[in-house]
Scaffold this active site. Sequence first.
Site, PDB file in Angstrom:
ATOM      1  N   CYS A 148       0.615   7.202  15.750  1.00 34.36           N
ATOM      2  CA  CYS A 148      -0.747   7.678  15.493  1.00 34.36           C
ATOM      3  C   CYS A 148      -0.836   9.131  15.950  1.00 34.36           C
ATOM      4  O   CYS A 148      -0.398   9.465  17.057  1.00 34.36           O
ATOM      5  CB  CYS A 148      -1.747   6.809  16.257  1.00 34.36           C
ATOM      6  SG  CYS A 148      -3.407   7.518  16.298  1.00 34.36           S
ATOM      7  N   ASN A 180     -12.730   2.477  -5.739  1.00 34.51           N
ATOM      8  CA  ASN A 180     -11.310   2.817  -5.867  1.00 34.51           C
ATOM      9  C   ASN A 180     -10.778   3.466  -4.597  1.00 34.51           C
ATOM     10  O   ASN A 180     -11.482   4.225  -3.939  1.00 34.51           O
ATOM     11  CB  ASN A 180     -11.094   3.766  -7.047  1.00 34.51           C
ATOM     12  CG  ASN A 180     -11.479   3.118  -8.362  1.00 34.51           C
ATOM     13  OD1 ASN A 180     -11.624   1.898  -8.414  1.00 34.51           O
ATOM     14  ND2 ASN A 180     -11.655   3.900  -9.395  1.00 34.51           N
ATOM     15  N   ALA A 205     -13.311   4.310 -20.872  1.00 31.93           N
ATOM     16  CA  ALA A 205     -14.062   5.265 -20.044  1.00 31.93           C
ATOM     17  C   ALA A 205     -13.712   6.710 -20.413  1.00 31.93           C
ATOM     18  O   ALA A 205     -14.580   7.584 -20.399  1.00 31.93           O
ATOM     19  CB  ALA A 205     -13.783   5.011 -18.565  1.00 31.93           C
ATOM     20  N   ASP A 209      -7.894   5.234  -4.791  1.00 29.90           N
ATOM     21  CA  ASP A 209      -7.133   6.430  -5.181  1.00 29.90           C
ATOM     22  C   ASP A 209      -7.991   7.668  -4.908  1.00 29.90           C
ATOM     23  O   ASP A 209      -9.166   7.559  -4.529  1.00 29.90           O
ATOM     24  CB  ASP A 209      -6.703   6.335  -6.666  1.00 29.90           C
ATOM     25  CG  ASP A 209      -7.885   6.358  -7.640  1.00 29.90           C
ATOM     26  OD1 ASP A 209      -8.743   7.258  -7.528  1.00 29.90           O
ATOM     27  OD2 ASP A 209      -7.955   5.479  -8.531  1.00 29.90           O
ATOM     28  N   TYR A 226       0.823  -1.219   0.000  1.00 29.80           N
ATOM     29  CA  TYR A 226       0.000   0.000   0.000  1.00 29.80           C
ATOM     30  C   TYR A 226       0.855   1.267   0.000  1.00 29.80           C
ATOM     31  O   TYR A 226       0.444   2.275  -0.601  1.00 29.80           O
ATOM     32  CB  TYR A 226      -1.002  -0.015   1.173  1.00 29.80           C
ATOM     33  CG  TYR A 226      -2.052  -1.102   0.967  1.00 29.80           C
ATOM     34  CD1 TYR A 226      -3.101  -0.919   0.064  1.00 29.80           C
ATOM     35  CD2 TYR A 226      -1.946  -2.333   1.613  1.00 29.80           C
ATOM     36  CE1 TYR A 226      -4.031  -1.927  -0.166  1.00 29.80           C
ATOM     37  CE2 TYR A 226      -2.874  -3.349   1.390  1.00 29.80           C
ATOM     38  CZ  TYR A 226      -3.913  -3.141   0.498  1.00 29.80           C
ATOM     39  OH  TYR A 226      -4.823  -4.133   0.252  1.00 29.80           O
ATOM     40  N   HIS A 257     -14.539   1.153  -0.386  1.00 29.99           N
ATOM     41  CA  HIS A 257     -13.433   0.243  -0.046  1.00 29.99           C
ATOM     42  C   HIS A 257     -12.282   0.954   0.652  1.00 29.99           C
ATOM     43  O   HIS A 257     -11.168   0.422   0.695  1.00 29.99           O
ATOM     44  CB  HIS A 257     -12.919  -0.473  -1.307  1.00 29.99           C
ATOM     45  CG  HIS A 257     -13.872  -1.517  -1.835  1.00 29.99           C
ATOM     46  ND1 HIS A 257     -13.718  -2.110  -3.070  1.00 29.99           N
ATOM     47  CD2 HIS A 257     -14.977  -2.073  -1.279  1.00 29.99           C
ATOM     48  CE1 HIS A 257     -14.702  -2.996  -3.261  1.00 29.99           C
ATOM     49  NE2 HIS A 257     -15.487  -2.977  -2.191  1.00 29.99           N
ATOM     50  N   ASN A 263     -18.003   0.057 -19.735  1.00 35.90           N
ATOM     51  CA  ASN A 263     -16.813  -0.727 -19.368  1.00 35.90           C
ATOM     52  C   ASN A 263     -16.086  -1.146 -20.646  1.00 35.90           C
ATOM     53  O   ASN A 263     -16.671  -1.194 -21.722  1.00 35.90           O
ATOM     54  CB  ASN A 263     -17.237  -1.982 -18.576  1.00 35.90           C
ATOM     55  CG  ASN A 263     -16.111  -2.541 -17.734  1.00 35.90           C
ATOM     56  OD1 ASN A 263     -15.412  -1.789 -17.056  1.00 35.90           O
ATOM     57  ND2 ASN A 263     -15.911  -3.844 -17.766  1.00 35.90           N
ATOM     58  N   CYS A 320      -6.063   3.762  13.106  1.00 41.18           N
ATOM     59  CA  CYS A 320      -5.314   3.303  14.286  1.00 41.18           C
ATOM     60  C   CYS A 320      -6.069   2.157  14.952  1.00 41.18           C
ATOM     61  O   CYS A 320      -7.223   2.321  15.367  1.00 41.18           O
ATOM     62  CB  CYS A 320      -5.122   4.451  15.274  1.00 41.18           C
ATOM     63  SG  CYS A 320      -4.249   3.900  16.766  1.00 41.18           S
ATOM     64  N   SER A 335     -15.272  -4.808 -13.061  1.00 37.21           N
ATOM     65  CA  SER A 335     -15.460  -6.151 -13.635  1.00 37.21           C
ATOM     66  C   SER A 335     -16.706  -6.843 -13.084  1.00 37.21           C
ATOM     67  O   SER A 335     -17.114  -7.875 -13.592  1.00 37.21           O
ATOM     68  CB  SER A 335     -14.230  -7.009 -13.337  1.00 37.21           C
ATOM     69  OG  SER A 335     -14.052  -7.116 -11.936  1.00 37.21           O
TER      70      SER A 335
HETATM   71  P1  OAD Z   1     -11.102  -4.973 -11.869  1.00 35.25           P
HETATM   72  O1  OAD Z   1      -9.652  -4.923 -12.149  1.00 35.25           O
HETATM   73  O2  OAD Z   1     -11.683  -6.245 -11.369  1.00 35.25           O
HETATM   74  O3  OAD Z   1     -11.929  -4.576 -13.165  1.00 35.25           O
HETATM   75  C1  OAD Z   1     -11.612  -3.437 -13.909  1.00 35.25           C
HETATM   76  C2  OAD Z   1     -12.554  -3.370 -15.110  1.00 35.25           C
HETATM   77  O4  OAD Z   1     -12.277  -2.176 -15.801  1.00 35.25           O
HETATM   78  C3  OAD Z   1     -12.377  -4.541 -16.109  1.00 35.25           C
HETATM   79  O5  OAD Z   1     -13.643  -5.113 -16.418  1.00 35.25           O
HETATM   80  C4  OAD Z   1     -11.767  -3.865 -17.339  1.00 35.25           C
HETATM   81  O6  OAD Z   1     -12.247  -4.415 -18.563  1.00 35.25           O
HETATM   82  C5  OAD Z   1     -12.251  -2.441 -17.196  1.00 35.25           C
HETATM   83  N1  OAD Z   1     -11.365  -1.436 -17.803  1.00 35.25           N
HETATM   84  C6  OAD Z   1     -10.009  -1.453 -17.900  1.00 35.25           C
HETATM   85  N2  OAD Z   1      -9.562  -0.347 -18.493  1.00 35.25           N
HETATM   86  C7  OAD Z   1     -10.669   0.407 -18.788  1.00 35.25           C
HETATM   87  C8  OAD Z   1     -10.875   1.671 -19.429  1.00 35.25           C
HETATM   88  N3  OAD Z   1      -9.860   2.404 -19.878  1.00 35.25           N
HETATM   89  N4  OAD Z   1     -12.142   2.089 -19.577  1.00 35.25           N
HETATM   90  C9  OAD Z   1     -13.198   1.352 -19.142  1.00 35.25           C
HETATM   91  N5  OAD Z   1     -13.060   0.162 -18.526  1.00 35.25           N
HETATM   92  C10 OAD Z   1     -11.814  -0.301 -18.347  1.00 35.25           C
HETATM   93  O7  OAD Z   1     -11.395  -3.766 -10.849  1.00 35.25           O
HETATM   94  P2  OAD Z   1     -12.680  -3.513  -9.943  1.00 35.25           P
HETATM   95  O8  OAD Z   1     -13.913  -4.034 -10.589  1.00 35.25           O
HETATM   96  O9  OAD Z   1     -12.643  -2.098  -9.523  1.00 35.25           O
HETATM   97  O10 OAD Z   1     -11.176  -4.456  -3.825  1.00 35.25           O
HETATM   98  O11 OAD Z   1     -12.342  -4.418  -8.700  1.00 35.25           O
HETATM   99  C11 OAD Z   1     -13.236  -4.447  -7.627  1.00 35.25           C
HETATM  100  C12 OAD Z   1     -12.474  -4.653  -6.339  1.00 35.25           C
HETATM  101  O12 OAD Z   1     -11.659  -5.805  -6.449  1.00 35.25           O
HETATM  102  C13 OAD Z   1     -11.484  -3.556  -5.999  1.00 35.25           C
HETATM  103  O13 OAD Z   1     -12.086  -2.452  -5.351  1.00 35.25           O
HETATM  104  C14 OAD Z   1     -10.530  -4.245  -5.106  1.00 35.25           C
HETATM  105  C15 OAD Z   1     -10.356  -5.530  -5.859  1.00 35.25           C
HETATM  106  O14 OAD Z   1     -10.011  -6.635  -5.129  1.00 35.25           O
HETATM  107  C16 OAD Z   1     -10.467  -4.459  -2.699  1.00 35.25           C
HETATM  108  O15 OAD Z   1      -9.264  -4.313  -2.681  1.00 35.25           O
HETATM  109  C17 OAD Z   1     -11.313  -4.657  -1.474  1.00 35.25           C
END
Ligand code: OAD
Length: 238
Positions: free
Chosen positions: A136, A92, A220, A94, A56, A109, A202, A117, A178
Amino acid sequence: MADIGNIVILTGAGVSAESGVRTFRDNGGLWEDHRIEDVATPEGFARDPALVHRFYDARRAALREVTPNAAHKALARLEREWPGQVLLVTQNVDDLHERAGSTNLIHMHGELKSAWCRACDARMKWDEDLGDHPACRACTMAGTLRPDIVWFGEMPYRMDEIYAALAACDRFVSIGTSGAVYPAAGFVRQAREMGAQTLEINMEPSEGSLWFHDARHGAAGELVPAWVDEILATEQRR
Ligand code: OAD
């Protein structure tokens, strides 16, 4: 304002991909190099806190090198110009949505730029590394801070507010996720059952693509500004 319509937007890693932030499950995604159970579970942190802090700390430091892209900016513009409510729920960690100007925002998340802490339960803004065991700022104990990230097996933040907004929204839009991780992956069904129109934006069909009324597939950074232009123009013609 009831006829104007409230919008809930869910974003995932894909919305930040064009800013240079790595996604999780694409080719080259973070989960190719790291095991979820090592860096994204409380058990992993208990086993090897130094490894988890390195993971991280590197991602927090990388935020200094990236800037919001056209999709983040378009969503901030939508919040400013849409006459109804716009709630942005992001998976996200970020800070690109807030840097683009979004304010009605839930980080379900957690956030890289926050520390939690485990001794006094305080959460505080945090920009530096956590791996060197800083104290802390609230209780002054050292070595008690953990990343303020919701790990697998933990409850995402502000779920009551999110479910209330899903029940009250007229449109639900999912961007750059995803659809692999619950509860966020289930939001489309919640919103749809309560009568919302649903749209997926997506790069490719998500795992839950069949639940959406409409889908637009592509980057996007192009599709989100185009969709925002479109609905703001429709609104102005009313
Ligand atoms: P993923 O990495 O699972 O999915 C990202 C999605 O974005 C995929 O379906 C890609 O096809 C799509 N993608 C990539 N580039 C893109 C672009 N330029 N424009 C549009 N789409 C694009 O990420 P998340 O779904 O955010 O959780 O993952 C969900 C959670 O899983 C995260 O918050 C994290 C992870 O484990 C924790 O850490 C708790």
